[in-house]
Design a protein around this motif. Structure first.
Motif, short mmCIF file in Angstrom:
data_model
loop_
_atom_site.label_atom_id
_atom_site.label_comp_id
_atom_site.label_asym_id
_atom_site.label_seq_id
_atom_site.Cartn_x
_atom_site.Cartn_y
_atom_site.Cartn_z
N GLY A 1 0.80 -1.23 -0.06
CA GLY A 1 -0.01 0.01 0.11
C GLY A 1 0.77 1.29 0.18
O GLY A 1 0.30 2.38 0.31
N LEU A 2 2.11 1.13 -0.27
CA LEU A 2 2.94 2.41 -0.27
C LEU A 2 3.02 2.82 -1.73
O LEU A 2 2.81 2.41 -2.78
N VAL A 3 2.77 4.45 -1.84
CA VAL A 3 2.22 4.95 -3.24
C VAL A 3 3.51 6.02 -3.51
O VAL A 3 3.89 6.55 -2.59
N THR A 4 3.94 6.00 -4.60
CA THR A 4 5.00 6.84 -5.20
C THR A 4 4.53 7.64 -6.40
O THR A 4 4.04 7.00 -7.46
N CYS A 5 4.88 8.69 -6.38
CA CYS A 5 4.55 9.64 -7.56
C CYS A 5 5.75 10.02 -8.06
O CYS A 5 6.52 10.70 -7.68
N ILE A 6 5.85 9.61 -9.63
CA ILE A 6 7.11 9.98 -10.12
C ILE A 6 6.88 10.77 -11.34
O ILE A 6 5.71 10.68 -12.03
N LEU A 7 7.73 11.54 -11.71
CA LEU A 7 7.66 12.33 -13.19
C LEU A 7 8.35 11.60 -14.21
O LEU A 7 9.31 11.21 -14.21
N GLY A 8 7.41 11.16 -15.16
CA GLY A 8 7.54 10.11 -15.90
C GLY A 8 8.54 10.49 -17.12
O GLY A 8 9.45 9.54 -17.56
N ALA A 9 8.93 11.77 -17.48
CA ALA A 9 10.10 12.20 -18.30
C ALA A 9 11.57 12.02 -17.65
O ALA A 9 12.47 11.64 -18.67
N THR A 10 11.61 12.02 -16.23
CA THR A 10 12.78 12.04 -15.84
C THR A 10 13.08 10.97 -14.79
O THR A 10 14.20 10.51 -14.25
N GLY A 11 12.03 10.51 -14.10
CA GLY A 11 12.25 9.40 -13.07
C GLY A 11 12.09 10.04 -11.66
O GLY A 11 12.64 9.43 -10.77
N GLU A 12 12.24 11.33 -11.68
CA GLU A 12 12.19 12.09 -10.31
C GLU A 12 11.01 11.84 -9.43
O GLU A 12 10.01 11.94 -10.07
N ALA A 13 11.09 11.28 -8.10
CA ALA A 13 10.10 11.22 -7.35
C ALA A 13 9.47 12.66 -6.72
O ALA A 13 10.39 13.33 -6.18
N LEU A 14 8.42 12.69 -7.03
CA LEU A 14 7.76 13.90 -6.52
C LEU A 14 7.21 13.63 -4.87
O LEU A 14 7.40 14.64 -4.15
N TRP A 15 6.76 12.47 -4.72
CA TRP A 15 6.37 12.23 -3.26
C TRP A 15 6.36 10.63 -3.20
O TRP A 15 6.11 10.02 -4.21
N GLY A 16 6.62 10.13 -1.92
CA GLY A 16 6.66 8.79 -1.75
C GLY A 16 7.81 8.34 -1.60
O GLY A 16 8.97 8.89 -2.02
N PRO A 17 8.02 6.84 -1.11
CA PRO A 17 6.65 6.03 -1.01
C PRO A 17 6.02 6.40 0.30
O PRO A 17 6.73 6.74 1.46
N GLU A 18 4.79 6.57 0.40
CA GLU A 18 4.10 6.75 1.40
C GLU A 18 3.13 6.02 1.44
O GLU A 18 2.17 5.42 0.78
N ARG A 19 2.71 5.86 2.85
CA ARG A 19 1.68 4.77 3.38
C ARG A 19 0.30 5.43 3.03
O ARG A 19 0.08 6.52 3.33
N THR A 20 -0.51 4.58 2.27
CA THR A 20 -2.13 5.40 2.13
C THR A 20 -3.10 4.16 2.76
O THR A 20 -3.55 4.40 3.85
N VAL A 21 -3.29 3.13 2.10
CA VAL A 21 -4.21 1.98 2.66
C VAL A 21 -3.57 1.05 3.25
O VAL A 21 -2.25 0.63 3.03
N GLU A 22 -4.17 0.56 4.46
CA GLU A 22 -3.83 -0.57 5.22
C GLU A 22 -3.81 -1.99 4.52
O GLU A 22 -5.14 -2.07 3.97
N GLY A 23 -2.96 -3.06 4.79
CA GLY A 23 -3.22 -4.23 4.36
C GLY A 23 -2.46 -4.54 2.94
O GLY A 23 -1.61 -3.73 2.50
N THR A 24 -2.73 -5.39 2.11
CA THR A 24 -2.04 -5.74 1.05
C THR A 24 -3.05 -5.33 -0.15
O THR A 24 -4.27 -5.38 -0.19
N VAL A 25 -2.48 -4.86 -1.05
CA VAL A 25 -2.84 -4.28 -2.33
C VAL A 25 -2.66 -5.22 -3.56
O VAL A 25 -1.40 -5.44 -3.86
N SER A 26 -3.44 -5.90 -4.26
CA SER A 26 -3.44 -6.77 -5.62
C SER A 26 -4.13 -5.95 -6.61
O SER A 26 -3.72 -6.38 -7.81
N SER A 27 -5.08 -5.25 -6.52
CA SER A 27 -5.78 -4.55 -7.41
C SER A 27 -4.94 -3.32 -8.02
O SER A 27 -3.90 -2.68 -7.12
N SER A 28 -4.74 -3.05 -9.20
CA SER A 28 -4.20 -1.85 -9.84
C SER A 28 -4.92 -0.34 -9.26
O SER A 28 -5.99 -0.48 -9.14
N PRO A 29 -4.20 0.56 -9.12
CA PRO A 29 -4.87 1.68 -9.06
C PRO A 29 -5.64 2.38 -10.07
O PRO A 29 -5.05 2.28 -11.30
N LEU A 30 -6.86 2.97 -9.76
CA LEU A 30 -7.51 3.42 -10.91
C LEU A 30 -7.39 5.12 -10.80
O LEU A 30 -7.48 5.81 -9.55
#
Length: 228
Positions: A139-168
């Motif tokens: 459930g750790l989420v990271t936001c990356i600038l696609g052109a450069t790979g720069e991490a704008l924020w994260g990894p940050e805890r959001t949802v508790e538990g295991t995540v198998s579904s893809s983010p929408l």
């Protein structure tokens, strides 16, 4: 052939990946390049591009399993962020390949690599065309600038538990669903802002879908429709 069911072509895709690593659960991706549309496949330690009319392999980029581990089956599918093809593997590395131009792609076209915490193992990343949003199994989420790979924020805890579904990603918001039924709504963009937390109270493995202003969540027992 979509109309007749006739087999149009069949192409082998050789790999020297060991043991479990040839296995892939990824969805193929059709991309547009200068020379026309190509079919992109990730799995077996490599990313390959194929001609749509014959399946012929046009190019191959290595690097999804640099240590040649025997357990590198790939689940998350590749996504496009502008002209950058982002190909996840088993958590790390994530390869970003510049698809601009009409020449066959090579290892030299890898624009950046994500080789730290936060890479996805099962969920496919989401993109708004500029940013890439990766969610790992914890459930750790990271936001990356696609052109450069720069991490704008994260990894940050959001949802508790295991995540198998893809983010929408829809309407400027990112919806993240855990297996335990928790749904976190995050504002998409350069800063992390959690907008809402919900609990659907069932087990969720599948990715939500959206149609005409309604999000559909499929659990083991029910289909739940939520209006935006």
């Amino acid at each position: 052939d979509a109309k007749s069911g006739e087999l149009r072509w069949h192409a082998e895709r050789p790999t020297d990946a060991p043991r479990e690593s040839p296995d892939a659960y990824t969805t193929p991706l059709v991309i547009e390049r200068e020379g026309g549309a190509e079919l992109v496949i990730t799995g077996g330690d490599v990313v390959t591009g194929h001609a749509l009319d014959s399946g012929k392999e046009l190019w191959r980029v290595d690097g999804l399993n640099p240590r040649k581990a025997t357990n590198y089956r790939i689940v998350p599918s590749a996504v496009m962020v502008g002209d950058i093809l982002v190909a996840p593997t088993r958590e790390r590395p994530v390869l970003a390949i510049d698809t601009g131009g009409g020449e066959p792609l090579t290892d030299e076209d890898v624009r950046w690599r994500w080789d730290t915490r936060g890479g996805p193992d099962v969920p496919t990343p989401a993109s708004d065309g500029t940013h890439l949003y990766m969610v790992d199994d914890a459930g750790l989420v990271t936001c990356i600038l696609g052109a450069t790979g720069e991490a704008l924020w994260g990894p940050e805890r959001t949802v508790e538990g295991t995540v198998s579904s893809s983010p929408l990603l829809a309407d400027g918001k990112l919806y993240i669903t855990s297996e335990e039924g928790s749904v976190i709504t995050v504002r998409a963009g350069r800063t992390l802002e959690i907008l809402a937390r919900s609990d659907l109270g069932e087990e969720f493995m599948s990715t939500p879908a959206i149609s005409e202003g309604t999000i559909y969540f499929r659990s083991r027992g029910h289909l739940t429709a939520v209006g935006l």
